[in-house]
Scaffold this motif. Structure first.
Motif, PDB file in Angstrom:
ATOM      1  N   PHE A  61      16.206  53.473  11.988  1.00 14.72           N
ATOM      2  CA  PHE A  61      14.658  53.533  12.448  1.00 14.72           C
ATOM      3  C   PHE A  61      14.793  52.133  13.484  1.00 14.72           C
ATOM      4  O   PHE A  61      13.437  51.934  13.817  1.00 14.72           O
ATOM      5  CB  PHE A  61      13.729  53.173  11.338  1.00 14.72           C
ATOM      6  CG  PHE A  61      13.896  54.283  10.381  1.00 14.72           C
ATOM      7  CD1 PHE A  61      14.410  55.790  10.681  1.00 14.72           C
ATOM      8  CD2 PHE A  61      13.479  54.248   8.987  1.00 14.72           C
ATOM      9  CE1 PHE A  61      14.195  56.637   9.738  1.00 14.72           C
ATOM     10  CE2 PHE A  61      13.507  55.210   8.075  1.00 14.72           C
ATOM     11  CZ  PHE A  61      13.935  56.499   8.579  1.00 14.72           C
ATOM     12  N   CYS A  95       5.207  55.597   9.993  1.00 19.18           N
ATOM     13  CA  CYS A  95       6.406  56.481  10.027  1.00 19.18           C
ATOM     14  C   CYS A  95       6.227  57.662   9.770  1.00 19.18           C
ATOM     15  O   CYS A  95       7.129  58.600   9.246  1.00 19.18           O
ATOM     16  CB  CYS A  95       7.597  55.858   9.124  1.00 19.18           C
ATOM     17  SG  CYS A  95       8.199  54.357   9.793  1.00 19.18           S
ATOM     18  N   SER A  96       5.024  58.361   9.972  1.00 17.96           N
ATOM     19  CA  SER A  96       4.744  59.557   9.525  1.00 17.96           C
ATOM     20  C   SER A  96       5.260  60.635  11.107  1.00 17.96           C
ATOM     21  O   SER A  96       5.320  61.722  10.996  1.00 17.96           O
ATOM     22  CB  SER A  96       3.362  60.175   9.116  1.00 17.96           C
ATOM     23  OG  SER A  96       2.341  60.172  10.091  1.00 17.96           O
ATOM     24  N   ILE A  97       5.712  59.891  12.032  1.00 19.85           N
ATOM     25  CA  ILE A  97       5.985  60.231  13.138  1.00 19.85           C
ATOM     26  C   ILE A  97       7.231  59.218  13.633  1.00 19.85           C
ATOM     27  O   ILE A  97       6.844  57.782  13.249  1.00 19.85           O
ATOM     28  CB  ILE A  97       5.245  60.789  14.543  1.00 19.85           C
ATOM     29  CG1 ILE A  97       4.414  59.258  15.023  1.00 19.85           C
ATOM     30  CG2 ILE A  97       4.384  61.893  14.348  1.00 19.85           C
ATOM     31  CD1 ILE A  97       3.803  59.770  16.262  1.00 19.85           C
ATOM     32  N   ILE A  98       8.168  59.442  13.921  1.00 22.75           N
ATOM     33  CA  ILE A  98       9.211  58.564  14.109  1.00 22.75           C
ATOM     34  C   ILE A  98       9.615  58.686  15.812  1.00 22.75           C
ATOM     35  O   ILE A  98      10.139  59.878  16.003  1.00 22.75           O
ATOM     36  CB  ILE A  98      10.576  58.525  13.343  1.00 22.75           C
ATOM     37  CG1 ILE A  98      10.161  58.018  11.959  1.00 22.75           C
ATOM     38  CG2 ILE A  98      11.502  57.450  13.871  1.00 22.75           C
ATOM     39  CD1 ILE A  98      11.173  58.477  10.756  1.00 22.75           C
ATOM     40  N   GLU A 114       7.507  69.316  12.878  1.00 19.11           N
ATOM     41  CA  GLU A 114       7.489  68.137  11.825  1.00 19.11           C
ATOM     42  C   GLU A 114       7.640  68.908  10.784  1.00 19.11           C
ATOM     43  O   GLU A 114       7.924  68.012   9.527  1.00 19.11           O
ATOM     44  CB  GLU A 114       5.865  67.829  11.822  1.00 19.11           C
ATOM     45  CG  GLU A 114       5.531  66.698  12.978  1.00 19.11           C
ATOM     46  CD  GLU A 114       3.971  66.242  12.902  1.00 19.11           C
ATOM     47  OE1 GLU A 114       4.033  65.499  11.894  1.00 19.11           O
ATOM     48  OE2 GLU A 114       3.375  66.315  13.545  1.00 19.11           O
TER      49      GLU A 114
END
Lengths: 658, 658
Positions: free
Chosen positions: B114, B144-147, B215
């Protein structure tokens, strides 16, 4: 650009090369015959191309899979080599050619499982085993029906061999030696195969043949604890191991007895000349110098071809992007590395010849030049491995992000060459050994005869020696000789002052040791540059004019590069002026410009086939981007669109469920 | 020595430390509060010690297993960090602390999956997304629900961003951008996550948010070709990828529009100040300088503790073997690296403070110091990463064979730090950028006001400025300033001469570029040494006397070390005499002797817990040999006495059946 096509820039580079590449290849190989022999070995090897070079690249495998795969490939390669090996394969020259050629270049990016058998076990065995022992084991070892290692280093001891803890106690009752590891730190660490030598008690270090595993089942024999030491920076195909002995008994006749002996009743018979044993050690260092050349040859081949293919930035607005080899800062990194590789090649040959001459003298009982040989091998090993690492890493960095990819083969090549800075004598320790010889020489300069490689110390220190700095290669060499002489004499003076003020000899040595290392290095620089200059000048006489011209440029580039790198030394110890320095810089830039058009030709001449170069960036055809992508697509992670870890870890995390 | 015991030599070293280690730890962390915050983060992390640090070490796994394992560990760690993160986690200071603390040090030897989300995606997003975009995505990204990733570099282009080939064509009919990769070389290469930015057509480089994967299923979306780029020298836990677009459509509002905009009808609205965009780029370079400190702190901790534990050779016959830290050549490698780490720490702080001051000015419309900030960040990034790599590698080599073991964590640390010499601007290119600013400054020195970091150019070039070499820290700093000034002025003169003789500006620049790089480096050396000296002198006022004394020694050691390293420059451009040099050398040896007793205390103060140090050689307890063996025994090859490859390959080969 389709498969089989050659990159246009590389075609252009090759077309403008001013010399005959094949002529240079013959020179580098040591003659047309040698080139043909090498190409024959490669041809035979390539009969098993798919088995040796196909499949998933090693870097994607686990440590265990890597080992198994390199073992698989090694037996294929060595079976082939057995077939091409000459009858007289006990001859050291042939050995060196084999090792420094195909084997040195290696079938794997990460060393060879049988390397230590050939490079350590065999030479030590040949120099230390008596006739009977040779009769018993030599043939089997040559045939690889036994595979040996050399187990000297222990967990707790490397440099200081007198401190080794493993014991070998002779028991006259059974005529056996009892090998024992009394502590954890006495465990042998780093051996790379399956047989070993160890240490005798009381009488110092001696070598023993110890069978480690059962020939049929390969199980470790009773009392032997053996395993592998784990993942290393490189050399992972060399299965380096540890070994410990719990009162392991071996027959008396397993001590290598060519020199010292233990008789049946336990009487110890000293070696008539303990110095003969140095031969094998020096031989290994000669091989290391040749290896440095080979590693560096790979790195420069990759970096040069890539720099000719890679285009980046415009020098002028509106122009097409330039080959990065056109940037002078890139030439500074690449062309000096090429010169460094040629310089070390000539020095490796010189060391090999010197070794043979002096080794012959040793066997005739003449030990006059032993100290010199030892000092020379120490510093050339140190400088060749240090330089080869430094130049390789400069080449890697010069390839930017793509040079960081393992598929470029630059990171593994660096890992191999930097390892050689440590093994067979840490470079700092080796330069101190050379310094010890130099200080001794200096103290006796008016009383004892000087051996050839230190003759210059007398010349440049003779009262009345007139020296005026010159920006020529000869001038630079003389400059380095003066630097070396002044550093040596300054160390002697410093030592004397400290000892006079009450310091012990040993403490004084330690206190000035940074300067001693520096003196050893300067001495070696003087030798390396002058050897390159003199031996190349001789060789140039039988070269065609265009080739000789380029070789002359490389020699001068190398000399000027090191003069600028060691400018502090020259300014401190010679009469070089500020104006000379300005001219040297400008000459350096001029030489880069002159050599630039021949860069690709120079590395092509090393003639490293793609299968041995193993580089996405360096292949002969320059299909850089296609190969990078092809190698990436071999990643098992690319075999499926979504890795299981998404469902197991990432998705619950992203959804805030962790 | 049983488990839990501390090595006797380390106990002795710690007992003789002359200063309070905790006082230094507080200073290094930036205050007691910061230390406690850090230790709280570590405490939370260690609640999952077994999950994060147990199991088979990564180095034994396959590439794919490594990725899966680091993904597993990363979600555990980041879930924990989410819990300790403060409310104000959009604040950059907090970000830097998080990144350069636990995350910078990393849970893996090989980077973090990350990392790029935090270090690249977030800062760029925060500086370039408009308010609406921030509302839409910022919260999801922080959680972090999108990276995200940052995909700029392409297979064919890195340095020269104007040459990027990916196109983004606006289609007013659908109000979409069409992203396209027209060639193989336009494939994005190196992005390390799953979202990306790209380039607009005609109007230069712009940034876009592109959803790469579904997703829910994580499948690549239509038109997107995505994969990983393969094994690298290091950073293998960072799943760097490639990505290509086949006419992928994204909504107009996915272009980041804080500065430049594309209106619904396709009208392009220029940024009011395109320079504001530099902020994020500089921020990333600030983080890199802090990272360099962290990598080097690891390397010196390992090398120093090992050098205190390792005993090798006797100085005098009959004595016990000496700790290798007692050898002056070892001190030369280790203690200078310690000084280098402290020096870079102070400079990272200075850069961070300068960045904040100037960034505030930028946002108020004051761009006066932007050029200076850019030049400063360029050269400090270059020098900190180059030095950190160099010192780390010296430390690794100083640990001999054991330093080659991956379990020492020295090879992976080198791989990480050397990577930073390339990413975010190749160091050679960055030093040329600094040189460009310096030459511009020099040409205007009498007409334009000078910003603080180049003020010295005026001082030392003022007619009548009287300078006599002094062997003090201040004297050395002045010396480096003079060297820098003279190199800059010499480059200007050389350029002028060449241009007068008909060379184009660009060719002249290229021809002298080696000297330009050298000028940029000298300028930076002057800044680094003077920052270390001045900021440490200020800090010393509030330190206890024993600590201040040691800090003063480190500053002087650092200055003298670089004076001797760059002796050629000083001898060429300043009035330093031969006698001064002799005294400097002796002072250098004296400083090593003075600092030697505090070596272990100095690295203990970095307070890197064993779980983050991850080194068999560097653990706090100094159980070096036990840990080496424990790590070796974790090798899956050691799980069975005989590997299957013996039966499959080796035995038939040894029996001559192949």
């Amino acid at each position: 650009m389709g498969i089989g096509d050659i990159n246009k820039d590389l075609i252009r580079e090759r077309a403008k090369c001013t010399f005959n590449v094949t002529e240079l290849t013959y020179f580098l190989d040591g003659g047309k015959d040698k080139t043909l022999e090498r190409k024959e070995r490669e041809r035979v090897m390539l009969t098993k191309r798919e088995e040796l070079f196909g499949g998933t690249p090693d870097e994607y495998l686990s440590h265990k899979e890597k080992y198994e795969n390199s073992m698989r490939k090694a037996v294929i390669l060595f079976s082939l080599l057995r077939k091409v090996q000459k009858e007289n394969n006990t001859d050291l020259t042939n050995y060196r050619n084999l090792l420094s050629g195909v084997l040195g270049a290696s079938i794997s990016q990460d060393g060879s499982p049988f390397g230590l058998h050939y490079i350590m076990f065999m030479p030590v065995f040949m120099s230390q085993a008596d006739e009977e022992q040779q009769k018993k084991w030599l043939h089997r070892a040559l045939n690889c029906s036994i595979i040996g290692s050399y187990a000297q280093t222990e967990l707790g001891h490397g440099t200081f061999i007198r401190g080794l803890e493993t014991t070998a106690t002779y028991d006259p009752a059974t005529q056996e030696f009892v090998l024992h590891s009394p502590t954890l730190t006495s465990y042998k660490w780093w051996p790379g195969g399956s047989q070993l030598y160890s240490k005798g008690e009381c009488h110092g270090i001696h070598s023993f043949i110890v069978q480690v595993r059962d020939e049929d089942t390969h199980m470790p024999l009773p009392g032997i604890k053996v395993g592998e030491i784990g993942v290393k920076m490189g050399l992972n195909a060399v299965n380096n191991g540890f070994i410990g002995f719990d009162n392991v008994r071996i027959p008396r006749t397993n001590m290598l007895m060519k020199h010292a002996k233990v008789l049946e009743d336990g009487t110890y018979v000293k070696s008539k000349n303990s110095k003969l044993i140095y031969g094998a050690m020096v031989f290994v260092r000669v091989v290391i110098v040749f290896d440095s050349v080979n590693y560096l040859a790979k790195a420069i081949t990759v970096a040069t071809r890539y720099s000719a293919v890679r285009r980046q930035s415009q020098l002028k607005e509106g122009e097409p992007e330039r080959q990065i080899l056109d940037y002078v800062t890139q030439q500074d990194k690449i062309l000096t590395a090429i010169a460094g590789c040629f310089a070390m090649k000539m020095n490796a040959r010189m060391l090999w010849d010197t070794f043979n001459v002096i080794n012959d003298q040793l066997h005739k009982g003449n030990f006059e030049r032993l100290g010199e040989l030892h000092a020379l091998a120490c510093c050339l090993k140190a400088i060749s491995t240090t330089d080869s690492s430094m130049f390789t890493e400069r080449c890697r960095l010069a390839c930017g992000g793509h040079g960081y990819m393992v598929s470029s083969n630059l990171p593994p090549t660096y890992a191999l060459t930097t390892a050689s800075c440590t093994y067979e004598g840490d470079n700092t320790v080796l330069l101190l050994q050379t310094a010890r010889f130099l200080l001794k020489t200096w103290r006796q300069i008016d009383t004892a005869p000087l051996t050839p490689t230190v003759q210059y110390l007398k010349t440049v220190s003779t009262p009345g020696y007139s020296y005026k700095w010159e920006n020529s290669v000869e001038g630079i060499i003389r400059g380095f000789q003066i630097v070396s002489m002044k550093k040596i004499s300054s160390c002697v003076d410093l030592m004397t002052t400290k000892i006079m003020s009450g310091m012990s000899q040993e403490d004084a040595w330690n206190t000035v040791s940074i300067q001693l290392v520096s003196a050893g290095e300067s001495h070696c620089r003087a030798i390396v540059i002058s050897t390159f200059h003199e031996d190349m000048s001789k060789a140039m006489r039988s070269m065609s004019e265009p080739l000789a011209e380029v070789m002359g440029q490389l020699v001068e580039l190398y000399a000027v590069f090191w003069a600028l790198e060691r400018l502090g030394d020259l300014l401190e110890f010679t009469s070089i002026s500020g104006a000379d320095v300005v001219k040297l810089r400008s000459r350096y830039e001029e030489l880069l410009r002159k050599i630039r058009p021949n860069a690709v030709g120079l590395v092509d001449a090393f003639d490293i086939i793609d299968e041995l170069l193993q580089s996405s960036l360096g292949a002969y055809d320059g299909r850089v981007y296609e190969r990078l992508m092809e190698e990436a697509l071999k990643s098992p992670l690319n075999a499926e669109p979504v890795n299981q870890s998404f469902h197991k870890y990432l998705k619950p995390f992203m959804q805030g469920k962790l």
